[in-house]
Design a protein around this motif. Structure first.
Motif, short mmCIF file in Angstrom:
data_model
loop_
_atom_site.label_atom_id
_atom_site.label_comp_id
_atom_site.label_asym_id
_atom_site.label_seq_id
_atom_site.Cartn_x
_atom_site.Cartn_y
_atom_site.Cartn_z
N TYR A 86 -6.63 7.22 -4.00
CA TYR A 86 -5.31 7.45 -4.60
C TYR A 86 -4.26 7.43 -3.49
N MET A 87 -3.27 6.55 -3.63
CA MET A 87 -2.20 6.47 -2.63
C MET A 87 -1.16 7.53 -2.96
N THR A 88 -0.93 8.47 -2.03
CA THR A 88 -0.01 9.57 -2.29
C THR A 88 0.52 10.13 -0.97
N PRO A 89 1.81 10.50 -0.93
CA PRO A 89 2.37 10.99 0.34
C PRO A 89 1.72 12.28 0.84
N ASP A 90 0.97 13.01 -0.03
CA ASP A 90 0.29 14.22 0.47
C ASP A 90 -1.19 13.97 0.77
N GLU A 130 -7.76 10.47 -0.78
CA GLU A 130 -6.31 10.37 -0.97
C GLU A 130 -5.67 9.97 0.35
N ILE A 131 -4.86 8.92 0.33
CA ILE A 131 -4.30 8.37 1.56
C ILE A 131 -2.79 8.23 1.47
N SER A 132 -2.11 8.65 2.55
CA SER A 132 -0.66 8.46 2.74
C SER A 132 -0.47 7.45 3.87
N ILE A 133 0.57 6.63 3.79
CA ILE A 133 0.81 5.70 4.90
C ILE A 133 1.83 6.24 5.89
N GLY A 134 2.28 7.46 5.74
CA GLY A 134 3.20 8.05 6.72
C GLY A 134 4.08 9.11 6.10
N ASP A 135 4.80 9.81 6.97
CA ASP A 135 5.56 10.97 6.49
C ASP A 135 6.96 10.58 6.03
N TYR A 136 7.01 9.92 4.90
CA TYR A 136 8.26 9.55 4.24
C TYR A 136 7.85 9.26 2.80
N VAL A 137 8.80 9.24 1.88
CA VAL A 137 8.43 9.09 0.47
C VAL A 137 8.88 7.74 -0.07
N LEU A 138 7.94 7.00 -0.64
CA LEU A 138 8.22 5.73 -1.31
C LEU A 138 8.36 5.99 -2.80
N SER A 139 8.96 5.04 -3.51
CA SER A 139 9.15 5.26 -4.95
C SER A 139 7.88 5.01 -5.75
N GLY A 140 6.87 4.42 -5.11
CA GLY A 140 5.61 4.22 -5.80
C GLY A 140 4.52 3.90 -4.79
N GLY A 141 3.28 3.93 -5.23
CA GLY A 141 2.17 3.70 -4.32
C GLY A 141 1.85 2.24 -4.06
N GLU A 142 2.56 1.32 -4.74
CA GLU A 142 2.21 -0.11 -4.63
C GLU A 142 2.37 -0.64 -3.21
N LEU A 143 3.52 -0.34 -2.57
CA LEU A 143 3.71 -0.81 -1.19
C LEU A 143 2.66 -0.21 -0.28
N ALA A 144 2.34 1.06 -0.50
CA ALA A 144 1.33 1.72 0.32
C ALA A 144 -0.04 1.06 0.14
N ALA A 145 -0.37 0.70 -1.11
CA ALA A 145 -1.65 0.02 -1.37
C ALA A 145 -1.68 -1.34 -0.69
#
Ligand code: 6GU
Length: 230
Positions: A86-90, A130-145
Motif C-alpha cells: 500500500y502506497m501511503t505517506p505514513d 506500506e511504503i512512502s516515497i518521501g516526507d511530503y504529501v501527494l494527492s494520490g498514490g499513483e505517482l508513488a507507485a
C-alpha cells in the motif's frame, strides 16, 4: 518473470506512463509484466463507486474495503503474490535497499490510495507492506507507485543495456555517483579532468572513488554516518 499488478481508481494516470520509456522496453524483453487494474471493475455499485463517507464524520472520502478485497482475492486466485503493498505517506520510507529487496521477488500487488486513504481494515487485514516515497504529501498514490515500480524494474535482469550499470548508481554502494564527462574534451577552455583521458584504468577507478567520496561528504554527509557538512 516479475509481475506487478497496480490497483488504482485512476488507471489512465498510469496507462500512458507504463506504455513509454524503459518500462515499455522491460516489458517487451519479458523482464516484467505490469498490469494497471481499475478498482472500479470490482465495484458492485451501479455508479462503480469505490469510496464512501468516513464514519464519525469529517472531510474527504475513504476508499471502501469491498472492491479492494475482491480485486486482491481474484488476483491471488490466479497466482501467488510475495507482497501486497500500500502506497501511503505514513509507510516505510523507500530507499535503495528496499528497492533492491523488492527486485528479487516474483509477483507484487501495489495498491494506490486516494481521497483520505483506505478503510483501516484494508491495511490491517489485506496489506503486507506500506511504503512512502518521501516526507511530503501527494494527492494520490499513483505517482508513488510509478516511482517504486520504475526503481524496481530497472534492476531486473536484462532491463538495462549495460548489465553492470545499476551497480554504479548513486546509493548502490552508499555513495553518490561521481561526475561524468563526454566530448568535447575542451569546450571553450572548460576542460575534462586529464585523468579520464589518460587510459590508466586503475587511476581512473581511484579518481572516481575519490570524487564519489568527496561529493558524498559535501552533499550528503548523512550517508557517511555524519550529521553535518563542514
Ligand atoms: Cl506513497 N502517497 C501519497 N499520497 N503521498 C506520498 C507518498 C505516497 N509518499 C510520499 N508522499
Amino acid at each position: 518473470m516479475m509481475r506487478i499488478d497496480i490497483l488504482t481508481c485512476l488507471p489512465r494516470l498510469l496507462d500512458s506512463w507504463f506504455a513509454e520509456s524503459i518500462l515499455q522496453r522491460a516489458q517487451g524483453k519479458g523482464a516484467v509484466e505490469v498490469r494497471i487494474q481499475d478498482l472500479r471493475d470490482w465495484s458492485t455499485d451501479k455508479h462503480r463507486k469505490v469510496d464512501d463517507y468516513p464514519f464519525g464524520g469529517g472531510a474527504g472520502m475513504v476508499m471502501t474495503i469491498e472492491p479492494i478485497q475482491r480485486a486482491i482475492d481474484q488476483l491471488k486466485g490466479e497466482r501467488d503474490y510475495d507482497e501486497v503493498i500500500y502506497m501511503t505517506p505514513d509507510g516505510e520510507r523507500m530507499e535503495q535497499g528496499l528497492v533492491n529487496q523488492l527486485s528479487t521477488l516474483g509477483n507484487l500487488i501495489i495498491l494506490c490510495g486516494h481521497y483520505k486513504g483506505v478503510d483501516e481494515r484494508v491495511r490491517e487485514y489485506l496489506i503486507t507492506k506500506e511504503i512512502s516515497i518521501g516526507d511530503y504529501v501527494l494527492s494520490g498514490g499513483e505517482l508513488a507507485a510509478a516511482v517504486l515500480s520504475d526503481a524496481v524494474i530497472r534492476l531486473l535482469p536484462g532491463v538495462l543495456g549495460d548489465e553492470t550499470s545499476a551497480l554504479s548508481d548513486s546509493f548502490q554502494d552508499g555513495l553518490l555517483a561521481p561526475p561524468v564527462y563526454t566530448r568535447p574534451a575542451d569546450h571553450n577552455g572548460w576542460k575534462v579532468p586529464e585523468v579520464l583521458l589518460s587510459g590508466h584504468e586503475a587511476r581512473i577507478h581511484d579518481w572516481r572513488l575519490q570524487q564519489a567520496m568527496e561529493r558524498t561528504r559535501q552533499r550528503r554527509p548523512d550517508l557517511l554516518g555524519k550529521d553535518e557538512k563542514d
